[in-house]
Design a protein around this motif. Structure first.
Motif, PDB file in Angstrom:
ATOM      1  N   THR A 195       8.001  14.457   0.810  1.00 31.74           N
ATOM      2  CA  THR A 195       9.544  14.657   0.483  1.00 31.74           C
ATOM      3  C   THR A 195      10.327  15.141   1.656  1.00 31.74           C
ATOM      4  OG1 THR A 195       8.555  15.533  -1.839  1.00 31.74           O
ATOM      5  CG2 THR A 195      11.130  15.957  -0.993  1.00 31.74           C
ATOM      6  N   GLU A 196       9.983  15.967   2.812  1.00 34.56           N
ATOM      7  CA  GLU A 196      10.608  16.259   3.834  1.00 34.56           C
ATOM      8  C   GLU A 196      10.814  15.122   4.751  1.00 34.56           C
ATOM      9  OE1 GLU A 196       9.984  19.148   7.626  1.00 34.56           O
ATOM     10  OE2 GLU A 196       8.589  19.299   6.194  1.00 34.56           O
ATOM     11  N   LEU A 197       9.906  14.087   4.744  1.00 33.98           N
ATOM     12  CA  LEU A 197      10.111  12.904   5.550  1.00 33.98           C
ATOM     13  C   LEU A 197      10.973  11.885   4.841  1.00 33.98           C
ATOM     14  CD1 LEU A 197       6.802  12.880   7.280  1.00 33.98           C
ATOM     15  CD2 LEU A 197       9.036  13.554   8.453  1.00 33.98           C
ATOM     16  N   GLY A 198      11.186  11.980   3.500  1.00 30.52           N
ATOM     17  CA  GLY A 198      11.802  10.959   2.848  1.00 30.52           C
ATOM     18  C   GLY A 198      11.215   9.781   2.545  1.00 30.52           C
ATOM     19  N   ILE A 199       9.963  10.036   2.470  1.00 32.93           N
ATOM     20  CA  ILE A 199       8.727   9.078   2.045  1.00 32.93           C
ATOM     21  C   ILE A 199       8.159   9.172   0.921  1.00 32.93           C
ATOM     22  CG2 ILE A 199       6.643   7.760   2.606  1.00 32.93           C
ATOM     23  CD1 ILE A 199       7.291   8.880   5.566  1.00 32.93           C
ATOM     24  N   SER A 200       8.254   8.219  -0.285  1.00 37.13           N
ATOM     25  CA  SER A 200       7.692   8.386  -1.436  1.00 37.13           C
ATOM     26  C   SER A 200       6.442   7.464  -1.524  1.00 37.13           C
ATOM     27  CB  SER A 200       8.702   7.884  -2.467  1.00 37.13           C
ATOM     28  OG  SER A 200       8.900   6.426  -2.082  1.00 37.13           O
ATOM     29  N   ALA A 201       5.585   7.862  -2.614  1.00 39.61           N
ATOM     30  CA  ALA A 201       4.347   6.961  -2.981  1.00 39.61           C
ATOM     31  C   ALA A 201       4.651   5.588  -2.959  1.00 39.61           C
ATOM     32  CB  ALA A 201       3.706   7.464  -4.034  1.00 39.61           C
ATOM     33  N   SER A 202       5.683   5.388  -3.676  1.00 35.12           N
ATOM     34  CA  SER A 202       6.080   3.812  -3.686  1.00 35.12           C
ATOM     35  C   SER A 202       6.555   3.276  -2.535  1.00 35.12           C
ATOM     36  CB  SER A 202       7.150   3.697  -4.698  1.00 35.12           C
ATOM     37  OG  SER A 202       8.574   4.551  -4.154  1.00 35.12           O
ATOM     38  N   THR A 203       7.221   3.916  -1.459  1.00 31.56           N
ATOM     39  CA  THR A 203       7.266   3.483  -0.234  1.00 31.56           C
ATOM     40  C   THR A 203       6.032   2.994   0.526  1.00 31.56           C
ATOM     41  OG1 THR A 203       9.428   4.782   0.063  1.00 31.56           O
ATOM     42  CG2 THR A 203       8.515   3.815   2.061  1.00 31.56           C
ATOM     43  N   ILE A 204       5.042   3.745   0.415  1.00 31.52           N
ATOM     44  CA  ILE A 204       3.641   3.565   1.116  1.00 31.52           C
ATOM     45  C   ILE A 204       3.124   2.500   0.469  1.00 31.52           C
ATOM     46  CG2 ILE A 204       1.452   4.750   1.475  1.00 31.52           C
ATOM     47  CD1 ILE A 204       2.540   7.301   1.531  1.00 31.52           C
ATOM     48  N   GLU A 205       3.324   2.311  -0.917  1.00 30.00           N
ATOM     49  CA  GLU A 205       2.694   1.062  -1.536  1.00 30.00           C
ATOM     50  C   GLU A 205       3.312   0.038  -1.301  1.00 30.00           C
ATOM     51  OE1 GLU A 205       1.683  -0.365  -6.287  1.00 30.00           O
ATOM     52  OE2 GLU A 205       2.894   1.549  -5.685  1.00 30.00           O
ATOM     53  N   ALA A 206       4.643  -0.011  -1.038  1.00 29.92           N
ATOM     54  CA  ALA A 206       5.206  -1.418  -1.043  1.00 29.92           C
ATOM     55  C   ALA A 206       5.283  -1.814   0.635  1.00 29.92           C
ATOM     56  CB  ALA A 206       6.879  -1.122  -1.004  1.00 29.92           C
ATOM     57  N   THR A 207       5.119  -0.680   1.509  1.00 29.49           N
ATOM     58  CA  THR A 207       4.466  -1.122   2.834  1.00 29.49           C
ATOM     59  C   THR A 207       3.184  -1.769   3.059  1.00 29.49           C
ATOM     60  OG1 THR A 207       6.076   0.668   3.668  1.00 29.49           O
ATOM     61  CG2 THR A 207       4.467  -0.439   5.303  1.00 29.49           C
ATOM     62  N   LEU A 208       2.251  -1.226   2.300  1.00 29.58           N
ATOM     63  CA  LEU A 208       0.961  -1.630   2.266  1.00 29.58           C
ATOM     64  C   LEU A 208       0.818  -3.080   1.657  1.00 29.58           C
ATOM     65  CD1 LEU A 208      -1.281   1.357   1.130  1.00 29.58           C
ATOM     66  CD2 LEU A 208      -1.247   0.272   3.347  1.00 29.58           C
ATOM     67  N   ARG A 209       1.667  -3.266   0.724  1.00 23.74           N
ATOM     68  CA  ARG A 209       1.490  -4.665   0.028  1.00 23.74           C
ATOM     69  C   ARG A 209       2.160  -5.887   0.928  1.00 23.74           C
ATOM     70  NH1 ARG A 209       0.714  -4.892  -5.310  1.00 23.74           N
ATOM     71  NH2 ARG A 209       0.854  -2.878  -6.685  1.00 23.74           N
ATOM     72  N   GLN A 210       2.869  -5.368   1.850  1.00 18.49           N
ATOM     73  CA  GLN A 210       3.355  -6.309   2.840  1.00 18.49           C
ATOM     74  C   GLN A 210       2.527  -6.809   3.908  1.00 18.49           C
ATOM     75  OE1 GLN A 210       7.111  -4.858   4.077  1.00 18.49           O
ATOM     76  NE2 GLN A 210       8.122  -4.702   2.323  1.00 18.49           N
ATOM     77  N   GLN A 211       1.306  -5.948   3.969  1.00 15.91           N
ATOM     78  CA  GLN A 211       0.406  -6.259   5.024  1.00 15.91           C
ATOM     79  C   GLN A 211      -0.861  -7.349   4.347  1.00 15.91           C
ATOM     80  OE1 GLN A 211       1.263  -5.098   7.969  1.00 15.91           O
ATOM     81  NE2 GLN A 211       2.868  -4.243   6.835  1.00 15.91           N
ATOM     82  N   ASN A 212      -1.547  -7.758   5.208  1.00 16.72           N
ATOM     83  CA  ASN A 212      -2.876  -8.743   4.742  1.00 16.72           C
ATOM     84  C   ASN A 212      -2.344  -9.896   4.243  1.00 16.72           C
ATOM     85  OD1 ASN A 212      -4.516  -6.789   6.262  1.00 16.72           O
ATOM     86  ND2 ASN A 212      -5.621  -6.759   4.425  1.00 16.72           N
ATOM     87  N   PHE A 213      -0.974 -10.246   4.101  1.00 22.11           N
ATOM     88  CA  PHE A 213      -0.851 -11.598   3.837  1.00 22.11           C
ATOM     89  C   PHE A 213      -1.254 -12.774   4.533  1.00 22.11           C
ATOM     90  CE2 PHE A 213       2.823  -9.531   1.164  1.00 22.11           C
ATOM     91  CZ  PHE A 213       2.286  -9.937  -0.264  1.00 22.11           C
ATOM     92  N   VAL A 214      -1.763 -13.520   4.071  1.00 17.00           N
ATOM     93  CA  VAL A 214      -2.238 -14.946   4.655  1.00 17.00           C
ATOM     94  C   VAL A 214      -0.922 -15.994   4.575  1.00 17.00           C
ATOM     95  CG1 VAL A 214      -3.628 -16.912   4.621  1.00 17.00           C
ATOM     96  CG2 VAL A 214      -4.525 -14.716   3.942  1.00 17.00           C
TER      97      VAL A 214
END
Length: 586
Positions: A195-214
């Motif tokens: 919360t202090e950094l302004g990062i939510s669980a959905s932000t982490i999830e969205a960032t992870l989803r953008q990785q490992n794409f072929v």
């Protein structure tokens, strides 16, 4: 000209045909498929739908009810069973027993189309329904991979190697793993720091989803070659995920309020390892757990190709498995949970023992009552009937399994009746002074139609089992088929081969008198005396038979009704239902 007369007239052809039956029957026995149970179609499918976060009531109203209404549109439907749990809907679809097994694949295709049409009507958050209809696959060979000191990941790696190799063995249709744990990566972070950094669980999830794409990154033409561009940066381990940079939304908002835009914005990013703990593990709670002698294990389940010889397949798997086990490290052990080929092999050997015992009993009884020559004739007829049945079973594709072997054992006592009638009739006619050939032809021709009628009546007694629309009808169909084949073959043998054997093996009586009554044994004289007494006291005899009939009806009501006897295998299964919400580890 009757069939018996043709057989006697063409003696060489008849004996040659009998020889072919013996040879073909022996070859057919070794070519027949050997199974534990007959193949049959399971007319049930299950529809599993995940609805994470929903209560049982919400699952029932928003998912299960809609699935049931859609399935009810099918004309082939018999009945539906459903279970609604927290986050999950399970619907069992049972098809009418009258639907033939050949129609079932088309029925499941129609079911899938209806469920696909329903997907758009389900509420947000509902995962795609899964239709499972492969309950007919029987995994008769089950192994347990146990690793002392090895993790689930290590055991799964070796189990997959075994699965790949065993799937290449001849006769193996499918190899599945059961009890393997799903590997996951856990990211644990403190909510206050996020919360202090302004990062939510959905932000982490969205960032992870953008990785490992072929992705197709294009190509570069270099002189005469075209080189493909392959971007790097894919996750190879949990440490790679820990190094993933994430930008907080709070920093963007503050810089936007300060009027900082474009390249002037801060490019500082936060690594996942700085705000969370990243570690690999297994999905909890697990959906399946397997223990073998109390130790964690992974099952390797093997199914066979329909119609194959399970005994031969089991031996082939044994040979390949012994080669593969030698390459496993110390601590990885392969244990047998169930080995169907051994069960089938014992069943087939049990039939052969039963057949030998029945043949010996018939020969001994006939030898004591009618002489060894007559017993040999009946023994040859019984053997020819069994081998001829094997030939027809091979032609029709009927395997050796629980039902067909049971049918052969049931029919053993009836197979000898026709040959006994013909042989006894030949002996009686010889004692009256008839010519040997004429006696053989008449002994087989005169009772041939009555014997055929009695044989058909005995066969039709088993017809209701095969005519049943229920699953038991398909399962037991070979019982009727094999009994019918064996008894009809026994009739054919009795009116063709048996008369020839009587001519060649039974001696002529020394003093044959056409006007003399047939010589009777002590048993026949005793039976004749008993019959005369029963006729004189006919009223008492009839009343006694009526009393026995009433007693049998009353006694039949006290007999325990059981379609199949309890299994003789030293295994049993327990279904244990714990209260809803009980942890699987408990």
């Amino acid at each position: 000209m009757s069939l018996a007369a043709r057989a006697v007239e063409n003696r060489t052809v008849t004996y040659f045909g009998a020889f072919l039956i013996f040879a073909a029957g022996i070859a057919a026995f070794f070519s027949l498929g050997q199974l534990e149970d007959p193949d049959f179609t399971v007319k049930t499918a299950v529809i599993v739908t995940q609805y994470p976060g929903a209560s049982p009531t919400e699952v029932e109203q928003e998912v299960t009810d809609r699935v049931e209404l859609k399935v009810q549109e099918m004309r082939q439907l018999d009945y539906i069973e459903s279970f609604s749990r927290a986050g999950m809907s399970i619907v069992f679809v049972n098809i009418k027993p009258s639907i033939s097994s050949t129609e079932i694949p088309q029925v499941w295709d129609e079911l899938r189309r209806k469920i696909r049409d329903l997907e758009a009507q389900l509420p947000p958050g509902v995962q795609r329904p899964i239709v499972r209809d492969d309950f007919g696959d029987v995994f008769g060979h089950v192994l347990a991979v146990v690793g002392d000191g090895f993790s689930y990941a290590d055991m799964e790696r070796y189990a997959k190697d075994l699965k790949r190799e065993l799937g290449l063995v001849e006769g193996v249709a499918r190899v599945d793993l059961w009890g393997a744990q799903k590997r996951v990566v856990y990211i644990d972070a403190a909510q206050a720091q996020l919360t202090e950094l302004g990062i939510s669980a959905s932000t982490i999830e969205a960032t992870l989803r953008q990785q490992n794409f072929v992705v197709d990154a294009g190509h570069v033409d270099v002189q005469s070659q075209r080189l493909r561009i392959e971007p790097t940066g894919a996750f190879g381990s949990a440490d790679d995920i820990a190094e993933l940079p994430i930008r907080g939304t709070a920093a963007d908002d503050l810089q936007a309020l300060a009027g900082i835009t474009g390249a002037a914005r801060s490019s500082e990013l936060v690594l996942v390892r700085d705000i969370a703990t990243v570690q690999s593990g297994y999905f909890t709670p697990p959906s399946t757990l397997m223990r073998f002698n109390g130790e964690p294990a992974i099952a390797i389940a093997i199914s066979n190709v329909p119609g194959t010889n399970v005994v031969e397949m089991g031996r082939a798997v044994d040979r390949r498995l012994s080669e593969l086990v030698a390459e496993l490290p110390v601590g990885i052990e392969i244990q047998r949970v169930h080995w169907q080929s051994s069960v089938v092999d014992e069943a087939v050997k049990g039939f052969l023992i039963s057949f030998a015992e029945a043949l010996l009993i018939v020969l001994v009884v006939l030898t004591l009552g009618m002489g060894w020559r007559l017993s040999m004739i009946i023994g040859v007829a019984l053997t020819a009937t069994i081998l001829g049945t094997f030939v027809i079973m091979a032609i029709l594709g009927i395997d050796l399994q629980r039902m067909s072997l049971g049918a052969l054992i049931i029919a053993l006592g009836m197979m000898v009746d026709n040959a006994i009638v013909v042989a006894e009739g030949f002996v009686v006619r010889l004692e009256k002074g008839m010519d040997r050939v004429a006696a053989a032809v008449e002994a087989a021709s005169q009772p041939s139609l009555p014997l055929l009628g009695a044989t058909v009546v005995a066969v039709m007694a088993f017809y209701p089992i095969a005519a049943s629309d229920e699953n038991a009808g398909e399962y037991c169909a070979s019982l009727f088929s094999v009994v019918g084949i064996s008894l009809l073959v026994s009739w054919l043998v009795s009116v063709t081969l048996t008369p020839l054997q009587c001519i060649d093996l039974l001696p002529s009586p020394k003093n044959a008198d056409p006007n003399a009554a047939p010589q009777e044994s002590k048993f026949n004289r005793a039976f004749r005396g008993l019959l005369r007494t029963a006729i004189r006291a006919r009223v008492i005899t009839v009343l006694s038979m009526a009393a026995l009939l009433v007693a049998s009806v009353i006694g039949f009501g006290q007999v325990k009704q059981l379609f199949f006897p309890d299994s003789s295998m030293p295994k049993f299964m327990i279904n244990y239902w714990a209260p809803e919400g009980t942890r699987i580890a408990q």
